[in-house]
Motif scaffolding. Structure first.
Motif, PDB file in Angstrom:
ATOM      1  N   TYR A 117       0.853  -1.186   0.000  1.00  0.00           N
ATOM      2  CA  TYR A 117       0.000   0.000   0.000  1.00  0.00           C
ATOM      3  C   TYR A 117       0.891   1.238   0.000  1.00  0.00           C
ATOM      4  CZ  TYR A 117       0.896   0.932   4.997  1.00  0.00           C
ATOM      5  OH  TYR A 117       1.487   1.230   6.193  1.00  0.00           O
ATOM      6  N   ASN A 196      -3.512   5.197   1.668  1.00  0.00           N
ATOM      7  CA  ASN A 196      -4.488   5.174   0.573  1.00  0.00           C
ATOM      8  C   ASN A 196      -5.687   4.288   0.867  1.00  0.00           C
ATOM      9  OD1 ASN A 196      -2.580   2.905   0.222  1.00  0.00           O
ATOM     10  ND2 ASN A 196      -3.613   2.525  -1.711  1.00  0.00           N
ATOM     11  N   ARG A 197      -5.485   3.171   1.554  1.00  0.00           N
ATOM     12  CA  ARG A 197      -6.594   2.270   1.848  1.00  0.00           C
ATOM     13  C   ARG A 197      -7.649   2.956   2.709  1.00  0.00           C
ATOM     14  NH1 ARG A 197      -2.501  -1.531   3.867  1.00  0.00           N
ATOM     15  NH2 ARG A 197      -3.594  -1.264   5.835  1.00  0.00           N
ATOM     16  N   ARG A 199      -8.245   6.243   3.077  1.00  0.00           N
ATOM     17  CA  ARG A 199      -8.915   7.311   2.320  1.00  0.00           C
ATOM     18  C   ARG A 199      -9.936   6.709   1.355  1.00  0.00           C
ATOM     19  NH1 ARG A 199      -8.051   9.794  -2.665  1.00  0.00           N
ATOM     20  NH2 ARG A 199      -8.731  11.994  -2.786  1.00  0.00           N
ATOM     21  N   ASP A 200      -9.536   5.663   0.633  1.00  0.00           N
ATOM     22  CA  ASP A 200     -10.450   5.011  -0.313  1.00  0.00           C
ATOM     23  C   ASP A 200     -11.709   4.510   0.398  1.00  0.00           C
ATOM     24  OD1 ASP A 200      -8.558   5.471  -2.248  1.00  0.00           O
ATOM     25  OD2 ASP A 200      -7.841   3.399  -2.351  1.00  0.00           O
ATOM     26  N   ALA A 204     -15.596   5.666  -0.074  1.00  0.00           N
ATOM     27  CA  ALA A 204     -16.582   4.656  -0.489  1.00  0.00           C
ATOM     28  C   ALA A 204     -17.734   4.545   0.502  1.00  0.00           C
ATOM     29  CB  ALA A 204     -15.897   3.301  -0.656  1.00  0.00           C
ATOM     30  N   ALA A 210     -14.914  12.848  -2.022  1.00  0.00           N
ATOM     31  CA  ALA A 210     -13.676  12.858  -2.796  1.00  0.00           C
ATOM     32  C   ALA A 210     -13.276  14.275  -3.177  1.00  0.00           C
ATOM     33  CB  ALA A 210     -13.826  11.995  -4.043  1.00  0.00           C
ATOM     34  N   ARG A 264     -12.593  -4.788  -0.233  1.00  0.00           N
ATOM     35  CA  ARG A 264     -11.364  -4.592  -1.015  1.00  0.00           C
ATOM     36  C   ARG A 264     -10.151  -5.368  -0.484  1.00  0.00           C
ATOM     37  NH1 ARG A 264     -14.311  -0.157  -1.060  1.00  0.00           N
ATOM     38  NH2 ARG A 264     -13.411   0.661   0.857  1.00  0.00           N
TER      39      ARG A 264
END
Length: 292
Positions: A117, A196-197, A199-200, A204, A210, A264
């Motif tokens: 990541y 990043n995980r 934030r994603d 979602a 975003a 994910r």
């Protein structure tokens, strides 16, 4: 004759000692499974990872007790003091646990099929900040000091740039990843470190928008979170192999039970301590890790 029997007694003692030392260390009856606070609160975290604990209990043939630990440093310490036997933990927390108590990584979690990541720095698009060079005099948030992406890796980046966060920023705070993203999106915080995980997932899940979050820096690839076992449990090789097989089997099991892992996340891959060398190197370079 007495010497003969004394010799037999000594020989028997030596033989018994050698047999005991060669015998495998048996895992305890109850396995304490520690998980970091990945979700916004403990209740949601427990609900998210209970299916994984139940799956492991079935595969390992032993009761597995789930416990959420609210900081990476706390989880590392719990592995050291025996409160936790198996832990799902961030890379820096794992390196700390390995350094302090010889806990050992046995697997790495995969995110969208990859065991890696990125650390990121985020700001609000309205802030006028476009890169780390624009951060001087701004407010900045790190995660807790046991976090890889929230603390160690961005701190190492600043160090390489000759930046002392305590004097470079107008204010530095240490808080949770979710709080960093929320405050940046609200505009109450100029910028902060995250991964990043997270934030994603927050985008979602509708926790942030975003359009209210902009990435201004991304790290090199980092090894994903580790499944680590205590030094004592690691000595039970048969148990470790059984645990690794159970973890690797989750990839196929997700097709039948999608809630085994958060969205994910796609399974686990077998990895060991050497996979976390980049994190260890960063810890040594920053002086945050003292070799033992």
């Amino acid at each position: 004759m007495r010497k003969f029997f004394q010799g037999l007694a000594v020989g028997a003692t030596v033989l018994a000692a050698s047999v005991l030392s060669a015998a495998p260390v048996m895992a305890q009856d109850v396995i304490n499974f520690g998980v970091g606070l990945y979700q916004p609160d403990k209740d949601k975290n427990d609900a998210t990872y209970t299916p994984l604990a139940q799956y492991l209990e079935k595969k390992l043939g032993k009761p597995v007790k789930l416990r959420t630990v609210d900081s990476w440093e706390g989880l590392a310490k719990s592995l050291a003091n025996g409160e936790t036997d198996i832990a799902l933990m961030g890379p820096w927390g794992y390196v700390l646990a390995n350094n302090e108590s010889k806990a050992q990584a046995v697997a790495t979690i995969e995110y969208e099929g990859k065991p890696e990541y990125f650390a990121i720095m985020v700001t609000n698009p309205k802030s006028g900040i476009n890169s780390p060079a624009d951060l001087k005099g701004k407010t900045f948030a790190f995660g807790d000091k046991g976090s890889t992406s929230g603390y160690l890796i961005p701190f190492h980046f600043f160090q390489k740039q000759g930046i002392n966060p305590d004097t470079y920023f107008s204010k530095v705070i240490y808080t949770k990843h979710q709080a960093i993203e929320t405050q940046v999106a609200e505009g109450t915080l100029d910028a902060g470190a995250d991964y990043n995980r997270n934030r994603d997932a927050m985008i979602a899940d509708g926790l942030i928008k975003a359009q209210d979050s902009k990435i201004i820096w991304t790290s090199d690839p980092l090894p994903n979170d580790a499944v680590a076992v205590s030094e004592t449990l690691y000595k039970d090789k048969a148990f470790v192999e059984k645990l690794q097989a159970a973890l690797i089997g989750i990839g196929a099991e997700l097709k039948k039970q999608p809630n085994l892992l958060p969205p994910r996340y796609t399974g686990f891959v077998k990895k060991d301590n050497s996979y976390y060398k980049p994190i260890r190197d960063a810890g040594l370079a920053t002086g945050r890790l003292q070799p033992k």
